[in-house]
Scaffold this motif. Structure first.
Motif, PDB file in Angstrom:
ATOM      1  N   THR A 163       0.830  -1.203   0.000  1.00 41.64           N
ATOM      2  CA  THR A 163       0.000   0.000   0.000  1.00 41.64           C
ATOM      3  C   THR A 163       0.865   1.254   0.000  1.00 41.64           C
ATOM      4  O   THR A 163       0.614   2.204  -0.750  1.00 41.64           O
ATOM      5  N   LEU A 164       1.909   1.244   0.838  1.00 44.53           N
ATOM      6  CA  LEU A 164       2.795   2.411   0.913  1.00 44.53           C
ATOM      7  C   LEU A 164       3.537   2.624  -0.402  1.00 44.53           C
ATOM      8  O   LEU A 164       3.722   3.767  -0.843  1.00 44.53           O
ATOM      9  N   VAL A 165       3.954   1.533  -1.030  1.00 43.96           N
ATOM     10  CA  VAL A 165       4.650   1.639  -2.321  1.00 43.96           C
ATOM     11  C   VAL A 165       3.731   2.241  -3.375  1.00 43.96           C
ATOM     12  O   VAL A 165       4.135   3.103  -4.172  1.00 43.96           O
ATOM     13  N   ALA A 166       2.453   1.799  -3.381  1.00 43.70           N
ATOM     14  CA  ALA A 166       1.489   2.327  -4.347  1.00 43.70           C
ATOM     15  C   ALA A 166       1.239   3.815  -4.116  1.00 43.70           C
ATOM     16  O   ALA A 166       1.189   4.609  -5.068  1.00 43.70           O
ATOM     17  N   LEU A 167       1.099   4.207  -2.861  1.00 39.14           N
ATOM     18  CA  LEU A 167       0.901   5.626  -2.546  1.00 39.14           C
ATOM     19  C   LEU A 167       2.128   6.436  -2.931  1.00 39.14           C
ATOM     20  O   LEU A 167       2.022   7.553  -3.457  1.00 39.14           O
ATOM     21  N   LEU A 168       3.283   5.858  -2.685  1.00 40.87           N
ATOM     22  CA  LEU A 168       4.547   6.535  -2.991  1.00 40.87           C
ATOM     23  C   LEU A 168       4.660   6.821  -4.488  1.00 40.87           C
ATOM     24  O   LEU A 168       5.025   7.926  -4.910  1.00 40.87           O
ATOM     25  N   GLY A 169       4.304   5.836  -5.303  1.00 46.01           N
ATOM     26  CA  GLY A 169       4.461   5.978  -6.751  1.00 46.01           C
ATOM     27  C   GLY A 169       3.381   6.805  -7.414  1.00 46.01           C
ATOM     28  O   GLY A 169       3.627   7.452  -8.433  1.00 46.01           O
ATOM     29  N   ASN A 170       2.171   6.804  -6.834  1.00 45.32           N
ATOM     30  CA  ASN A 170       1.030   7.434  -7.511  1.00 45.32           C
ATOM     31  C   ASN A 170       0.582   8.758  -6.908  1.00 45.32           C
ATOM     32  O   ASN A 170      -0.151   9.510  -7.565  1.00 45.32           O
ATOM     33  N   HIS A 171       0.982   9.042  -5.651  1.00 42.41           N
ATOM     34  CA  HIS A 171       0.390  10.204  -4.979  1.00 42.41           C
ATOM     35  C   HIS A 171       1.412  11.092  -4.274  1.00 42.41           C
ATOM     36  O   HIS A 171       1.033  11.908  -3.424  1.00 42.41           O
ATOM     37  N   THR A 172       2.692  10.921  -4.591  1.00 42.67           N
ATOM     38  CA  THR A 172       3.708  11.821  -4.030  1.00 42.67           C
ATOM     39  C   THR A 172       4.617  12.316  -5.145  1.00 42.67           C
ATOM     40  O   THR A 172       4.716  11.695  -6.206  1.00 42.67           O
ATOM     41  N   THR A 173       5.288  13.410  -4.911  1.00 40.29           N
ATOM     42  CA  THR A 173       6.209  13.972  -5.905  1.00 40.29           C
ATOM     43  C   THR A 173       7.635  13.936  -5.377  1.00 40.29           C
ATOM     44  O   THR A 173       7.879  13.869  -4.160  1.00 40.29           O
ATOM     45  N   GLU A 174       8.588  13.981  -6.299  1.00 43.43           N
ATOM     46  CA  GLU A 174      10.000  13.922  -5.947  1.00 43.43           C
ATOM     47  C   GLU A 174      10.361  15.057  -4.995  1.00 43.43           C
ATOM     48  O   GLU A 174      10.039  16.229  -5.226  1.00 43.43           O
ATOM     49  N   GLY A 175      11.014  14.699  -3.870  1.00 41.17           N
ATOM     50  CA  GLY A 175      11.477  15.691  -2.906  1.00 41.17           C
ATOM     51  C   GLY A 175      10.418  16.183  -1.935  1.00 41.17           C
ATOM     52  O   GLY A 175      10.711  17.034  -1.093  1.00 41.17           O
ATOM     53  N   SER A 176       9.200  15.646  -2.039  1.00 42.36           N
ATOM     54  CA  SER A 176       8.130  16.116  -1.167  1.00 42.36           C
ATOM     55  C   SER A 176       8.250  15.531   0.235  1.00 42.36           C
ATOM     56  O   SER A 176       8.888  14.497   0.451  1.00 42.36           O
ATOM     57  N   ARG A 177       7.609  16.235   1.188  1.00 40.19           N
ATOM     58  CA  ARG A 177       7.589  15.765   2.584  1.00 40.19           C
ATOM     59  C   ARG A 177       6.898  14.410   2.675  1.00 40.19           C
ATOM     60  O   ARG A 177       7.351  13.511   3.409  1.00 40.19           O
ATOM     61  N   ARG A 237       6.683  12.053   0.410  1.00 44.47           N
ATOM     62  CA  ARG A 237       7.534  10.975  -0.103  1.00 44.47           C
ATOM     63  C   ARG A 237       8.618  10.602   0.903  1.00 44.47           C
ATOM     64  O   ARG A 237       8.906   9.417   1.111  1.00 44.47           O
ATOM     65  N   TYR A 238       9.217  11.610   1.545  1.00 48.64           N
ATOM     66  CA  TYR A 238      10.250  11.314   2.535  1.00 48.64           C
ATOM     67  C   TYR A 238       9.677  10.471   3.672  1.00 48.64           C
ATOM     68  O   TYR A 238      10.298   9.486   4.100  1.00 48.64           O
ATOM     69  N   ILE A 239       8.500  10.856   4.175  1.00 53.99           N
ATOM     70  CA  ILE A 239       7.911  10.160   5.320  1.00 53.99           C
ATOM     71  C   ILE A 239       7.591   8.709   4.973  1.00 53.99           C
ATOM     72  O   ILE A 239       7.896   7.791   5.748  1.00 53.99           O
ATOM     73  N   LEU A 240       6.992   8.474   3.803  1.00 53.71           N
ATOM     74  CA  LEU A 240       6.679   7.106   3.401  1.00 53.71           C
ATOM     75  C   LEU A 240       7.952   6.272   3.251  1.00 53.71           C
ATOM     76  O   LEU A 240       8.006   5.119   3.700  1.00 53.71           O
ATOM     77  N   ASN A 241       8.953   6.828   2.610  1.00 51.34           N
ATOM     78  CA  ASN A 241      10.229   6.110   2.445  1.00 51.34           C
ATOM     79  C   ASN A 241      10.872   5.815   3.790  1.00 51.34           C
ATOM     80  O   ASN A 241      11.419   4.717   4.015  1.00 51.34           O
ATOM     81  N   SER A 242      10.799   6.761   4.707  1.00 46.03           N
ATOM     82  CA  SER A 242      11.413   6.596   6.018  1.00 46.03           C
ATOM     83  C   SER A 242      10.705   5.496   6.808  1.00 46.03           C
ATOM     84  O   SER A 242      11.361   4.678   7.479  1.00 46.03           O
ATOM     85  N   ILE A 243       9.365   5.454   6.748  1.00 44.18           N
ATOM     86  CA  ILE A 243       8.598   4.415   7.443  1.00 44.18           C
ATOM     87  C   ILE A 243       9.002   3.032   6.933  1.00 44.18           C
ATOM     88  O   ILE A 243       9.256   2.113   7.720  1.00 44.18           O
ATOM     89  N   MET A 244       9.069   2.893   5.607  1.00 39.68           N
ATOM     90  CA  MET A 244       9.435   1.583   5.031  1.00 39.68           C
ATOM     91  C   MET A 244      10.867   1.209   5.376  1.00 39.68           C
ATOM     92  O   MET A 244      11.171   0.042   5.667  1.00 39.68           O
ATOM     93  N   LYS A 245      11.779   2.190   5.359  1.00 39.66           N
ATOM     94  CA  LYS A 245      13.179   1.927   5.692  1.00 39.66           C
ATOM     95  C   LYS A 245      13.320   1.452   7.123  1.00 39.66           C
ATOM     96  O   LYS A 245      14.030   0.483   7.417  1.00 39.66           O
ATOM     97  N   LEU A 246      12.620   2.124   8.037  1.00 38.26           N
ATOM     98  CA  LEU A 246      12.682   1.736   9.450  1.00 38.26           C
ATOM     99  C   LEU A 246      12.068   0.360   9.686  1.00 38.26           C
ATOM    100  O   LEU A 246      12.585  -0.423  10.493  1.00 38.26           O
ATOM    101  N   ARG A 247      10.974   0.065   9.003  1.00 35.76           N
ATOM    102  CA  ARG A 247      10.369  -1.262   9.146  1.00 35.76           C
ATOM    103  C   ARG A 247      11.314  -2.354   8.677  1.00 35.76           C
ATOM    104  O   ARG A 247      11.414  -3.424   9.257  1.00 35.76           O
ATOM    105  N   GLN A 248      12.014  -2.073   7.584  1.00 37.68           N
ATOM    106  CA  GLN A 248      12.974  -3.070   7.076  1.00 37.68           C
ATOM    107  C   GLN A 248      14.146  -3.257   8.025  1.00 37.68           C
ATOM    108  O   GLN A 248      14.635  -4.376   8.170  1.00 37.68           O
TER     109      GLN A 248
END
Length: 481
Positions: A454-468, A470-481
């Motif tokens: 779900t986060l990957v889909a939101l990241l690709g379809n509903h965020t823009t490069e360099g946006s807050r 996008r950073y938050i979604l990427n950070s959540i996934m990175k921390l979970r991993q």
């Protein structure tokens, strides 16, 4: 305004197809599964690929009106749901088809009273009224537009085709005939000996164990898909007074079972068999470790034949056997209130269906031309993995501690930066907190979960490069991993 979309098809149809509710195009044209609508087109194609003309089936929906927003929760806004269900039963009982193809969770629930389309799809069931055969399948619309946790990928089109094939086959007659498996619960060593002697020329046996708190409590042994013995490994009279086995008899059963399993010529057929094999060696100590005891593992065979599909026994059983879904019999077993026979019969079903799945996969691998690849290459990995796990892996504790310290530092820094971006602390493993952050605070489109896909889909379809966002979604996934 929703229009009435009634059933279509011959009054003497042997196959009845029932969906959930009309789509927008079906509502407009007044025809359920309208051939030019996406779901109707897929249904028509899959029927044709199975050699069946859709004009020979009676097709209808549970609800004859399209719910507002195409959401069944709103069906009461356009019709009386109870009246619609009663109308459906009038159709079913008047038509008296040999079989109903129930497409989707709604049709499954109102026809059989069962929940869980992913569990029961492909099973041969009966309606709660008049005992008419039902074969459930995923709704085509959920393959075209996957939604929610039960969303189905495109590979499920092939699975739906198999379920439709089964429904067509069952529509050829009215009889409700399920597999007849002879499952014997062992009470004496003599009883076990006699059964093993009856099939003394068989060397490849399907084997399944059931555990209680990781301790094996019974062993199922099947020489074919239709006969099986289930051997209790403990005196079970503490649970149910009618199954108690005296200690001296139990010891004799263990000796008989261990002697048989340890014969060099006896090979095992199993599902995900490494688990069972390890338990037989320890803690049960019924056999000693030796190479070459596995004849075939159905999960590994399925990985060769259909690598992109599920490898679970419940799925393999649904496409290679006529055994209805039964896995809840084991999952829901409670020794405090359920008869122990339920657990033992469940073990026997696992052993016999595994054998039937093995025979089917063996034929398919031969047709596919991959038999040698499986039996002479893939199957040998079982022994390799068993030995690797028994040997273990040497750990460099100093380097391990160094890496742990480095990762702890990275996690701490990432959390600090994420908190700064959000403006408050958050538990990334809390679905409730993450949902509130993403869907309320960040204002991203609402979804049913906050899993990685779900986060990957939101990241690709509903965020823009360099946006807050996008950073938050990427950070959540990175921390979970």
């Amino acid at each position: 305004m929703s229009n009435f979309c009634g059933g279509h098809g011959p009054a003497n149809a042997k196959l009845m197809i029932i969906g959930e509710a009309p789509s927008e195009l079906e509502d407009h044209h007044g025809i359920p599964f309208w051939p030019n609508a996406p779901s109707g087109e897929m249904l028509t194609i899959l029927l044709k690929e199975n050699g069946f003309n859709r004009n020979d089936a009676y097709i209808t929906n549970v609800f004859k009106y399209r719910p507002p927003g195409n959401n069944l929760k709103n069906i009461h806004l356009v019709c009386d749901p109870e009246a619609q269900i009663e109308l459906l039963w009038q159709e079913v009982l008047k038509l008296q088809p040999n079989c109903i193809l129930a497409l989707g969770a709604t049709a499954l629930k109102f026809l059989t009273g069962k929940n869980g389309i992913n569990k029961y799809r492909g099973s041969i069931l009966q309606t709660s009224r008049d005992n008419i055969k039902v074969v459930p399948g995923i709704h085509p619309g959920n393959i075209i537009n996957p939604r929610g946790r039960d969303g189905a990928g495109q590979e499920w089109k092939f699975i739906l085709k198999l379920d439709i094939k089964r429904a067509i086959s069952e529509s050829k007659n009215h009889a409700f005939n399920l597999p007849n498996r002879n499952i014997i619960i062992i009470h004496t060593a003599k009883q076990l000996y006699n059964f093993l002697q009856q099939f003394k020329n068989i060397t490849n046996w399907s084997l399944d164990i059931e555990t209680n708190q990781s301790i094996p409590c019974c062993v199922g042994l099947a020489p074919n898909p239709w006969n099986c013995v289930v051997v209790p490994l403990f005196d079970l009279q503490d649970y149910q007074k009618n199954l108690g086995i005296p200690m001296h008899e139990l010891a004799a059963i263990w000796v008989e079972l261990s002697t048989f399993l340890s014969k060099p010529e006896i090979k095992f057929i199993g599902q995900n068999f490494k688990f069972d094999h390890e338990k037989l060696i320890a803690p049960a100590r019924l056999i000693k470790w030796e190479r070459g005891k596995l004849h075939a593992d159905t999960s590994l065979m399925a990985g060769v034949y259909l690598p992109e599909f599920p490898k679970r026994l419940e799925f393999l059983t649904s496409i290679f056997t006529r055994e209805p879904y039964y896995k809840d019999e084991g999952k829901e077993f409670d020794p405090r209130k359920d008869k122990i026979e339920q657990k033992l019969i469940y073990c026997g079903k696992d052993a016999t269906t595994t054998y039937e799945v093995y025979e089917a996969l063996k034929r398919e691998l031969h047709i596919q031309g991959t038999s040698n690849f499986y039996f002479n290459f893939v199957n040998h990995f079982h022994d390799l993995y068993m030995e690797m796990e028994a040997e273990g892996v040497e750990i460099n504790h100093a380097l391990r501690a160094e890496l742990a310290e480095a990762y702890d530092k990275q996690i701490s820094e990432e959390y600090k930066e994420l908190t700064s971006k959000i403006g408050h602390e958050i538990n990334i493993n809390s679905p409730k907190q993450i949902a509130k952050l993403i869907f309320e605070e960040l204002g991203l489109p609402t979804r049913e979960n906050t899993q990685e896909d779900t986060l990957v889909a939101l990241l690709g379809n509903h965020t823009t490069e360099g946006s807050r966002e996008r950073y938050i979604l990427n950070s959540i996934m990175k921390l979970r991993q």
